[in-house]
Design a protein around this motif. Structure first.
Motif, mmCIF file in Angstrom:
data_model
loop_
_atom_site.group_PDB
_atom_site.id
_atom_site.type_symbol
_atom_site.label_atom_id
_atom_site.label_comp_id
_atom_site.label_asym_id
_atom_site.label_seq_id
_atom_site.Cartn_x
_atom_site.Cartn_y
_atom_site.Cartn_z
ATOM 1 N N GLU A 332 0.816 -1.219 0.000
ATOM 2 C CA GLU A 332 0.000 0.000 0.000
ATOM 3 C C GLU A 332 0.853 1.274 0.000
ATOM 4 O OE1 GLU A 332 -4.074 0.312 1.584
ATOM 5 O OE2 GLU A 332 -3.083 1.494 3.134
ATOM 6 N N ARG A 335 2.709 1.596 -3.319
ATOM 7 C CA ARG A 335 1.814 2.009 -4.397
ATOM 8 C C ARG A 335 1.565 3.518 -4.314
ATOM 9 N NH1 ARG A 335 -3.174 3.144 -3.672
ATOM 10 N NH2 ARG A 335 -3.406 2.009 -1.708
ATOM 11 N N GLN A 336 1.319 3.966 -3.080
ATOM 12 C CA GLN A 336 1.057 5.394 -2.894
ATOM 13 C C GLN A 336 2.296 6.214 -3.247
ATOM 14 O OE1 GLN A 336 -0.258 5.193 1.161
ATOM 15 N NE2 GLN A 336 -2.401 4.883 0.585
ATOM 16 N N VAL A 339 2.440 6.430 -6.948
ATOM 17 C CA VAL A 339 1.403 7.305 -7.524
ATOM 18 C C VAL A 339 1.710 8.778 -7.227
ATOM 19 C CG1 VAL A 339 -1.034 7.929 -7.462
ATOM 20 C CG2 VAL A 339 -0.373 5.529 -7.427
ATOM 21 N N PHE A 340 2.093 9.063 -5.964
ATOM 22 C CA PHE A 340 2.324 10.474 -5.611
ATOM 23 C C PHE A 340 3.556 11.047 -6.289
ATOM 24 C CE2 PHE A 340 -0.767 9.503 -2.320
ATOM 25 C CZ PHE A 340 -1.589 10.612 -2.425
ATOM 26 N N GLU A 342 4.566 10.162 -9.145
ATOM 27 C CA GLU A 342 4.150 10.381 -10.532
ATOM 28 C C GLU A 342 3.318 11.659 -10.648
ATOM 29 O OE1 GLU A 342 2.121 6.949 -12.207
ATOM 30 O OE2 GLU A 342 1.588 8.162 -13.962
ATOM 31 N N ARG A 347 2.378 17.108 -12.383
ATOM 32 C CA ARG A 347 1.800 18.404 -12.057
ATOM 33 C C ARG A 347 2.825 19.534 -11.973
ATOM 34 N NH1 ARG A 347 -3.215 17.010 -8.152
ATOM 35 N NH2 ARG A 347 -4.207 15.678 -9.679
ATOM 36 N N HIS A 368 8.237 0.787 -8.299
ATOM 37 C CA HIS A 368 7.603 -0.282 -9.082
ATOM 38 C C HIS A 368 8.370 -1.589 -8.964
ATOM 39 C CE1 HIS A 368 4.279 1.803 -10.771
ATOM 40 N NE2 HIS A 368 5.027 2.775 -11.311
ATOM 41 N N SER B 17 -6.796 5.643 4.910
ATOM 42 C CA SER B 17 -5.564 6.260 4.427
ATOM 43 C C SER B 17 -5.866 7.621 3.796
ATOM 44 C CB SER B 17 -4.907 5.342 3.392
ATOM 45 O OG SER B 17 -4.010 6.075 2.591
ATOM 46 N N ALA B 19 -4.009 9.457 2.150
ATOM 47 C CA ALA B 19 -3.443 9.515 0.804
ATOM 48 C C ALA B 19 -4.433 8.972 -0.212
ATOM 49 C CB ALA B 19 -2.146 8.709 0.762
ATOM 50 N N ASP B 20 -5.073 7.868 0.154
ATOM 51 C CA ASP B 20 -6.034 7.282 -0.776
ATOM 52 C C ASP B 20 -7.307 8.125 -0.878
ATOM 53 O OD1 ASP B 20 -4.434 5.287 -1.704
ATOM 54 O OD2 ASP B 20 -5.174 3.743 -0.319
ATOM 55 N N PHE B 22 -7.315 11.275 -0.692
ATOM 56 C CA PHE B 22 -6.858 12.335 -1.608
ATOM 57 C C PHE B 22 -6.988 11.864 -3.060
ATOM 58 C CE2 PHE B 22 -3.592 14.373 -4.177
ATOM 59 C CZ PHE B 22 -3.707 15.724 -3.855
ATOM 60 N N LEU B 23 -6.511 10.622 -3.316
ATOM 61 C CA LEU B 23 -6.543 10.082 -4.678
ATOM 62 C C LEU B 23 -7.973 9.856 -5.167
ATOM 63 C CD1 LEU B 23 -3.523 7.580 -4.589
ATOM 64 C CD2 LEU B 23 -3.650 9.760 -5.829
ATOM 65 N N GLU B 26 -9.176 13.155 -6.221
ATOM 66 C CA GLU B 26 -8.555 13.486 -7.503
ATOM 67 C C GLU B 26 -9.254 12.780 -8.655
ATOM 68 O OE1 GLU B 26 -5.895 15.617 -8.312
ATOM 69 O OE2 GLU B 26 -6.347 16.328 -6.273
ATOM 70 N N LYS B 119 -6.661 -1.044 -6.137
ATOM 71 C CA LYS B 119 -5.952 0.239 -6.185
ATOM 72 C C LYS B 119 -4.636 0.064 -6.937
ATOM 73 C CE LYS B 119 -7.729 1.593 -1.622
ATOM 74 N NZ LYS B 119 -7.303 1.679 -0.232
ATOM 75 N N PRO B 120 -4.464 0.809 -8.030
ATOM 76 C CA PRO B 120 -3.280 0.613 -8.868
ATOM 77 C C PRO B 120 -2.119 1.507 -8.435
ATOM 78 C CG PRO B 120 -4.835 2.032 -9.974
ATOM 79 C CD PRO B 120 -5.387 1.793 -8.601
ATOM 80 N N THR B 122 -0.292 3.335 -10.704
ATOM 81 C CA THR B 122 -0.013 4.431 -11.647
ATOM 82 C C THR B 122 -1.177 5.416 -11.582
ATOM 83 O OG1 THR B 122 -1.128 3.407 -13.535
ATOM 84 C CG2 THR B 122 1.217 2.870 -13.213
ATOM 85 N N VAL B 123 -0.852 6.675 -11.857
ATOM 86 C CA VAL B 123 -1.862 7.738 -11.781
ATOM 87 C C VAL B 123 -3.004 7.467 -12.750
ATOM 88 C CG1 VAL B 123 -2.269 10.210 -12.098
ATOM 89 C CG2 VAL B 123 -0.145 9.419 -11.018
ATOM 90 N N ALA B 124 -2.623 7.126 -13.991
ATOM 91 C CA ALA B 124 -3.635 6.946 -15.034
ATOM 92 C C ALA B 124 -4.649 5.886 -14.639
ATOM 93 C CB ALA B 124 -2.950 6.572 -16.339
ATOM 94 N N PHE B 126 -5.367 4.883 -11.584
ATOM 95 C CA PHE B 126 -6.175 5.300 -10.435
ATOM 96 C C PHE B 126 -7.320 6.201 -10.875
ATOM 97 C CE2 PHE B 126 -5.547 4.678 -5.807
ATOM 98 C CZ PHE B 126 -6.761 5.188 -5.396
#
Lengths: 543, 145
Positions: A332, A335-336, A339-340, A342, A347, A368, B17, B19-20, B22-23, B26, B119-120, B122-124, B126
């Motif tokens: 978890e 992964r975060q 993502v963050f 990225e 941004r 990754h 979480s 963070a999640d 937040f995602l 988003e 929950k992946p 990569t941004v895309a 998610f």
């Protein structure tokens, strides 16, 4: 006439003398006969021209006849055809026959058939040497066998070879021997038994004991009270002779009851107690046999084993917990992180220095890669888990064919050839065999040299195990690393030359070991590799 | 259904979480959904909210996003509690988890999950969550409208 008489006188006198002589001889003979009859003489020896001759008269047998009639042994006389001429009452009684029915019978009638040749041998020996004896069996009129000692004597009566057979009943002796033997046997058992065995009488006194009973009690226990020698408790209640004997009287057996015996200074013994009643023919309780098996060591070992099993179960559950953590809790934040990072990159790209983009890229790829490692580790911990479902049985041909099909694109791109010999049915789960082929064929395709990969899969049966070989013509492995390659995350190639985390062969090894097989590699650098593994065959396979 | 009418809706997000959370915001923003989000950071709070809804003290959420591994009462309990509700039991629920095992997925659907979102990393990927929520809301409120 007188003249004539006188003339005849010498003749007359001679005749008269003869008569007198005859009379005296007659008297002598009568006297001899009387003497023999009365037992004063047994026989008369007469000198004859052919030497002295012995004469006896029937009456002389009398004392012997009495003896023979009264003697304890059974006695018969037989003629040369083994016909019974005479039997004393004891012989008739021995074979449970009426005395009058025995004389005139064939002796063989009363001989156990199995001993016929033995008896023939006895007769032969008696005829040759005058006497013989041996132990054999008679057979009474009810066909019961009677062990006897036979003594055979040759009777040479007036040129007729008759036999005198004396039979001594050995039944009593045999019984005594058996009793003695049984006594010895039970003593031997008592001496050698590992268990403490005691016999108690109805007062609870120990009247017999095995050696080990003394050892268990740490003192001689013969004629001691059982309760004093062995203070037992079972489930917190005293297990004394009152209880044991009461159970015996009630017809209950005590079998393997667990009991404790406290011994000051030594500790507590764990015992298994069994008891069986000893009863007289009249069903009166004479006591009982009590067996005490010392299971203290066994209990201790069992407890140690249980503790170990407990620890193992805990460590196993820890491992499962770890696997879960790996799959979720560790992944978890990673992964975060990915993502963050990225998001940061996309941004704020225009606000960051050029190098920042590169650094972020490294951070993302590291996250990754770590996620990938965690996934692999999880796959490894779960690799040999048994899938639910029926007993494992897998057609290796089918699995191999399907696996090769998944590499279709790679095979086409590299121009590889994959040959597969006929493969067996294996007692493994399909998912496991699939993983084996996927890793081994995948490696063979991945670690290829300049030439297009040539892969050959074959099988050999040996001792109920199948050896499957996956051979390739790839870059090979330095024999120095032939064991290391099966370790977790062991890789022989750095950088990005060959992708992978190095978990594949570790997973293969774990799977093969789960089925009691093994996996190994034969290879030389630059000369291809032969990966081999053994797996159990499917019983009653039809191939 | 029009986009602005979907914006009136409120969603219940059960997620511990930040963070999640937040995602999730988003992803919804990316899809142009600015629904009102009610956040419960453990299962017990979520169940308390659902109790309130059943009692009529609170408005019912139009959709739930439930992480499987939340403290106290896990996501499965929250899902079961919702499905027991006589009035709002049919509300769509998206179960979310970092792990994606077949067992977890199957169990979630057996308990009545509408969707399962792994929950992946990569941004895309998610951001696909936004699309998923839109589809569910439109399917429900589109027919209702």
């Amino acid at each position: 006439m007188t003249q004539a008489s006188d003339r005849q006188n010498p003749l007359l006198a001679a005749e008269q003398h003869k008569i007198g002589d005859l009379l005296s001889r007659l008297w002598e003979a009568e006297e001899t006969i009387r003497a023999i009859y009365s037992g004063e003489a047994d026989a008369v020896v007469v000198n004859s021209p052919s030497g002295p001759r012995v004469y006896t008269l029937e009456g002389a047998d009398h004392p012997f006849r009495v003896m023979v009639e009264q003697m304890h042994e059974g006695t018969v006389t037989l003629d040369s055809n083994r016909l019974i001429l005479y039997s004393n009452p004891q012989f008739a009684a021995l074979i449970s026959a009426a005395a009058e029915s025995v004389a005139g019978s064939d002796f063989d009638r009363f001989l156990a058939p199995a001993d016929a040749s033995l008896f023939a041998g006895l007769i032969e020996a008696a005829v040759a040497g005058g006497h013989s004896s041996g132990e054999l069996h008679l057979c009474d009129v009810n066909a019961a066998t009677i062990p006897v000692r036979l003594s055979v004597n040759l009777l040479d009566v007036a040129g007729m070879q008759n036999l005198c057979v004396i039979a001594s009943d050995l039944r009593e002796q045999r019984r005594n021997e058996a009793i003695l033997k049984e006594g010895r046997l039970s003593r031997l058992i008592l001496e050698q038994a590992a268990e403490a065995i005691v016999v108690i009488d109805p007062r609870g006194l120990i009247v017999r004991r095995s050696e080990s009973a003394n050892l268990l009690a740490r003192k001689p226990v013969l004629m001691e009270l059982f309760d004093a020698a062995f203070p037992l408790t079972a489930a917190g209640i005293r297990l004394d002779t009152d209880r044991i004997l009461a159970a015996m009287r009630a017809g209950e057996k005590i079998t393997g009851v667990e009991a404790q015996m406290a011994r000051s200074g030594v500790g507590t013994f764990a015992l298994l107690v069994s008891a069986s009643p000893l009863s007289s023919d009249g069903n009166e309780l004479l006591g009982c046999v009590i067996t005490l098996t010392d299971i203290t060591e066994r209990k201790r070992a069992e407890e140690a084993l249980a503790t170990q099993a407990d620890q193992l179960a805990r460590s196993n559950s820890d491992l499962q917990q770890f696997a879960y953590s790996a799959s979720h809790d560790l992944r978890e934040p990673l992964r975060q992180l990915a993502v963050f990072t990225e998001l940061l990159q996309t941004r704020y790209q225009d606000k960051l220095a050029a190098e920042a983009g590169l650094l972020i890229e490294h951070a993302v790829s590291s996250a990754h890669r770590m996620e990938g490692l965690i996934k692999d580790l999880l796959a490894y911990t779960q690799a040999a888990d048994a899938p639910q479902g029926p007993e494992a049985c897998t057609d290796a041909n089918e699995v191999c064919r399907k696996t090769v099909a998944t590499f279709e694109t790679k095979i086409a791109q590299s121009g590889a050839s994959v040959d597969c010999d006929p493969l067996p049915l294996l007692a493994v789960h399909e998912v496991h065999l699939t993983q084996l082929f996927q890793n081994l064929i995948g490696n063979a395709l991945k670690y290829c040299g300049q030439e297009p990969p040539r892969i050959h899969i074959s099988a050999q049966r040996n001792d109920g195990l199948w050896k499957i070989t996956v051979a390739d013509n790839g870059i090979g492995i330095d024999p120095a690393y032939k064991n290391q390659v099966f370790g977790i995350f062991q890789r022989l190639h750095g950088g990005g030359k060959y992708s992978g985390s190095g978990i594949g062969l570790a997973i293969c090894q774990k799977i093969v070991q789960r089925y009691g097989g093994r996996i190994w590699v034969e290879s030389e650098l630059g000369r291809g590799s032969r990966f081999m593994f053994t797996l159990p065959e499917k019983k009653n396979e039809t191939r | 259904m029009k986009r602005d009418s979907l914006e009136q809706l409120s969603l219940l997000v059960v997620e511990d979480s930040p963070a999640d959370v937040f995602l999730v915001r988003e992803a919804l923003k990316e899809e142009g959904l600015s629904c009102h989000l009610k956040i419960a950071d453990d299962g017990e709070k979520a169940i308390h909210i659902l109790d309130g809804v059943d009692a009529g003290d609170q408005d019912a959420p139009s959709l739930l996003l439930v992480d499987l591994n939340v403290p106290r009462q896990n996501g499965e309990h929250v899902l079961k509690r919702l499905r027991r509700s006589p009035r709002y039991g049919k509300t769509p629920v998206v179960m979310m988890s970092t792990s994606d095992t077949a067992v977890e997925r199957k169990r979630a659907f057996e308990l009545g999950a509408t969707e399962y979102f792994c929950k992946p990393s990569t941004v895309a990927e998610f951001m696909q969550l936004g699309k998923l929520v839109r589809n569910l809301l439109e399917a429900r409120h589109g027919t209702a409208a």
